[in-house]
Design a protein around this motif. Structure first.
Motif, PDB file in Angstrom:
ATOM      1  N   SER A   8       9.032  37.224  16.060  1.00 59.48           N
ATOM      2  CA  SER A   8       9.959  37.519  14.977  1.00 59.48           C
ATOM      3  C   SER A   8       9.424  36.908  13.693  1.00 59.48           C
ATOM      4  CB  SER A   8      11.344  36.952  15.295  1.00 59.48           C
ATOM      5  OG  SER A   8      11.868  37.579  16.448  1.00 59.48           O
ATOM      6  N   VAL A   9       9.961  37.361  12.559  1.00 53.51           N
ATOM      7  CA  VAL A   9       9.537  36.880  11.251  1.00 53.51           C
ATOM      8  C   VAL A   9      10.737  36.212  10.592  1.00 53.51           C
ATOM      9  CG1 VAL A   9       8.563  37.531   9.022  1.00 53.51           C
ATOM     10  CG2 VAL A   9       7.841  38.735  11.097  1.00 53.51           C
ATOM     11  N   TYR A  10      10.518  34.988  10.077  1.00 53.93           N
ATOM     12  CA  TYR A  10      11.580  34.183   9.488  1.00 53.93           C
ATOM     13  C   TYR A  10      11.188  33.731   8.087  1.00 53.93           C
ATOM     14  CZ  TYR A  10      13.194  33.752  14.312  1.00 53.93           C
ATOM     15  OH  TYR A  10      13.628  34.020  15.577  1.00 53.93           O
ATOM     16  N   ASP A  11      12.198  33.369   7.286  1.00 53.22           N
ATOM     17  CA  ASP A  11      11.911  32.676   6.036  1.00 53.22           C
ATOM     18  C   ASP A  11      11.898  31.179   6.327  1.00 53.22           C
ATOM     19  OD1 ASP A  11      14.579  31.722   6.030  1.00 53.22           O
ATOM     20  OD2 ASP A  11      15.235  33.136   4.499  1.00 53.22           O
ATOM     21  N   GLU A  12      11.610  30.377   5.318  1.00 54.71           N
ATOM     22  CA  GLU A  12      11.457  28.937   5.544  1.00 54.71           C
ATOM     23  C   GLU A  12      12.760  28.241   5.932  1.00 54.71           C
ATOM     24  OE1 GLU A  12       9.977  27.171   1.922  1.00 54.71           O
ATOM     25  OE2 GLU A  12      11.205  28.519   0.746  1.00 54.71           O
ATOM     26  N   ASP A  13      13.905  28.917   5.763  1.00 52.59           N
ATOM     27  CA  ASP A  13      15.184  28.349   6.168  1.00 52.59           C
ATOM     28  C   ASP A  13      15.598  28.788   7.568  1.00 52.59           C
ATOM     29  OD1 ASP A  13      15.546  26.990   3.721  1.00 52.59           O
ATOM     30  OD2 ASP A  13      16.305  28.836   2.783  1.00 52.59           O
ATOM     31  N   GLY A  14      14.739  29.549   8.239  1.00 52.91           N
ATOM     32  CA  GLY A  14      15.032  29.988   9.597  1.00 52.91           C
ATOM     33  C   GLY A  14      15.804  31.293   9.687  1.00 52.91           C
ATOM     34  N   VAL A  45       7.391  45.110  10.894  1.00 56.74           N
ATOM     35  CA  VAL A  45       8.593  44.348  11.210  1.00 56.74           C
ATOM     36  C   VAL A  45       9.746  45.341  11.229  1.00 56.74           C
ATOM     37  CG1 VAL A  45      10.101  42.457  10.499  1.00 56.74           C
ATOM     38  CG2 VAL A  45       7.632  42.327  10.043  1.00 56.74           C
ATOM     39  N   ASP A  46      10.492  45.368  12.326  1.00 59.74           N
ATOM     40  CA  ASP A  46      11.581  46.343  12.450  1.00 59.74           C
ATOM     41  C   ASP A  46      12.901  45.800  11.898  1.00 59.74           C
ATOM     42  OD1 ASP A  46      12.673  44.674  14.446  1.00 59.74           O
ATOM     43  OD2 ASP A  46      11.824  45.874  16.081  1.00 59.74           O
ATOM     44  N   SER A  47      13.959  46.558  12.061  1.00 57.16           N
ATOM     45  CA  SER A  47      15.271  46.192  11.514  1.00 57.16           C
ATOM     46  C   SER A  47      15.912  45.012  12.241  1.00 57.16           C
ATOM     47  CB  SER A  47      16.211  47.393  11.540  1.00 57.16           C
ATOM     48  OG  SER A  47      16.367  47.853  12.874  1.00 57.16           O
ATOM     49  N   ASN A  48      15.281  44.528  13.307  1.00 52.20           N
ATOM     50  CA  ASN A  48      15.739  43.329  14.015  1.00 52.20           C
ATOM     51  C   ASN A  48      14.883  42.110  13.686  1.00 52.20           C
ATOM     52  OD1 ASN A  48      17.839  44.655  15.468  1.00 52.20           O
ATOM     53  ND2 ASN A  48      16.276  45.534  16.794  1.00 52.20           N
ATOM     54  N   GLY A  49      13.938  42.260  12.737  1.00 51.03           N
ATOM     55  CA  GLY A  49      13.061  41.159  12.369  1.00 51.03           C
ATOM     56  C   GLY A  49      11.964  40.903  13.393  1.00 51.03           C
ATOM     57  N   HIS A  50      11.653  41.888  14.211  1.00 58.31           N
ATOM     58  CA  HIS A  50      10.693  41.744  15.307  1.00 58.31           C
ATOM     59  C   HIS A  50       9.436  42.573  15.033  1.00 58.31           C
ATOM     60  CE1 HIS A  50       9.202  42.502  19.477  1.00 58.31           C
ATOM     61  NE2 HIS A  50       9.521  41.233  19.603  1.00 58.31           N
ATOM     62  N   TYR A  51       8.284  42.070  15.485  1.00 52.68           N
ATOM     63  CA  TYR A  51       7.038  42.835  15.443  1.00 52.68           C
ATOM     64  C   TYR A  51       6.385  42.763  16.817  1.00 52.68           C
ATOM     65  CZ  TYR A  51       4.181  38.649  15.625  1.00 52.68           C
ATOM     66  OH  TYR A  51       3.580  37.492  16.046  1.00 52.68           O
ATOM     67  N   ARG A  81       4.815  40.243   1.659  1.00 50.60           N
ATOM     68  CA  ARG A  81       5.859  41.081   1.082  1.00 50.60           C
ATOM     69  C   ARG A  81       5.580  41.132  -0.413  1.00 50.60           C
ATOM     70  NH1 ARG A  81      11.698  39.369   2.632  1.00 50.60           N
ATOM     71  NH2 ARG A  81      11.245  37.691   1.186  1.00 50.60           N
ATOM     72  N   ALA A  82       5.067  42.256  -0.882  1.00 52.37           N
ATOM     73  CA  ALA A  82       4.598  42.388  -2.267  1.00 52.37           C
ATOM     74  C   ALA A  82       5.717  42.203  -3.285  1.00 52.37           C
ATOM     75  CB  ALA A  82       3.929  43.739  -2.463  1.00 52.37           C
ATOM     76  N   ILE A 105       6.396  34.149  13.022  1.00 53.13           N
ATOM     77  CA  ILE A 105       5.735  33.962  11.731  1.00 53.13           C
ATOM     78  C   ILE A 105       6.782  33.509  10.729  1.00 53.13           C
ATOM     79  CG2 ILE A 105       4.402  35.037   9.887  1.00 53.13           C
ATOM     80  CD1 ILE A 105       3.539  37.178  11.928  1.00 53.13           C
ATOM     81  N   VAL A 106       6.466  32.456   9.972  1.00 50.02           N
ATOM     82  CA  VAL A 106       7.349  31.967   8.908  1.00 50.02           C
ATOM     83  C   VAL A 106       6.721  32.333   7.577  1.00 50.02           C
ATOM     84  CG1 VAL A 106       8.411  29.952   7.845  1.00 50.02           C
ATOM     85  CG2 VAL A 106       8.199  30.076  10.335  1.00 50.02           C
ATOM     86  N   MET A 107       7.502  32.999   6.720  1.00 50.68           N
ATOM     87  CA  MET A 107       7.016  33.397   5.401  1.00 50.68           C
ATOM     88  C   MET A 107       7.508  32.399   4.354  1.00 50.68           C
ATOM     89  SD  MET A 107       7.468  37.528   5.555  1.00 50.68           S
ATOM     90  CE  MET A 107       6.519  37.783   4.047  1.00 50.68           C
ATOM     91  N   ILE A 108       6.614  32.064   3.415  1.00 50.73           N
ATOM     92  CA  ILE A 108       6.972  31.150   2.329  1.00 50.73           C
ATOM     93  C   ILE A 108       6.546  31.762   1.000  1.00 50.73           C
ATOM     94  CG2 ILE A 108       6.835  29.077   3.758  1.00 50.73           C
ATOM     95  CD1 ILE A 108       4.099  28.507   2.491  1.00 50.73           C
TER      96      ILE A 108
END
Length: 185
Positions: A8-14, A45-51, A81-82, A105-108
């Protein structure tokens, strides 16, 4: 051989980062590059935040998107994410054919610092390499004048792996990094 990676893909706050299907204008893609072969693969990344690698999607128009498995070995996962320059980079290892590895994956944001951690493995791809020197370089300010700034790669951290081959760095500048692992004589 080949294996799979999913997560799954998360932001830095989880919080989950939500994507869309691969034929939408706002699709959020995850790239996997096998370090040994140089081959690059792409999923979304799908609508559930999964890849996932592999995966299949058929659009409402009947277009089919097939994502293959990834060759066994060390793999770099990247996402950008552009719209707001959020990025995520992580490495993982597919140790054997047929295995599926779970790696979130955590995106910052680009103007932040992050954490880099991982594991150095022996040539068997399974055993952690202990007491290996790991150095990390990142883009740092290397000069400036009245009108401009220049950046270059500089060493931002150095550590030794633990008994199981793990290493950890804090306060790494966001962006491209280089890792070097060297076994001491």
């Amino acid at each position: 051989g080949y294996g799979g990676i999913e997560g799954s893909v998360y932001d830095e706050d989880g919080n989950l980062i939500i994507g869309d299907n691969p034929d939408s204008p706002g699709a959020l893609f995850v790239y996997a590059k096998n370090i040994s072969t140089g081959e690059t693969y792409r999923t979304w990344v799908d609508s559930n935040g999964h890849y996932a690698f592999p995966r299949t999607y058929t659009s409402s128009k009947g277009d089919k998107y097939d994502v293959p498995q990834v060759p066994v070995g060390n793999v770099i996962l990247q996402i950008l994410r552009a719209s707001d320059r959020y990025t995520g980079v992580v490495t993982t290892n597919i140790p054997a054919a047929g295995m599926i590895v779970h790696q979130d994956i955590v995106m910052i944001p680009a103007n932040r610092y992050g954490v880099v951690s991982g594991r150095v493995l022996e040539s068997d791809g399974l055993t952690g390499a202990r007491n290996v020197l790991v150095q990390i370089a990142g883009k740092v300010l290397s000069g400036f004048d009245l009108y401009s700034r220049s950046y270059g790669f500089g060493l931002v951290g150095s550590t030794n792996t633990d008994e199981n081959g793990h290493f950890h760095f804090e306060n790494v500048p966001a962006g491209h990094i280089q890792l070097n692992a060297v076994r001491k004589a």
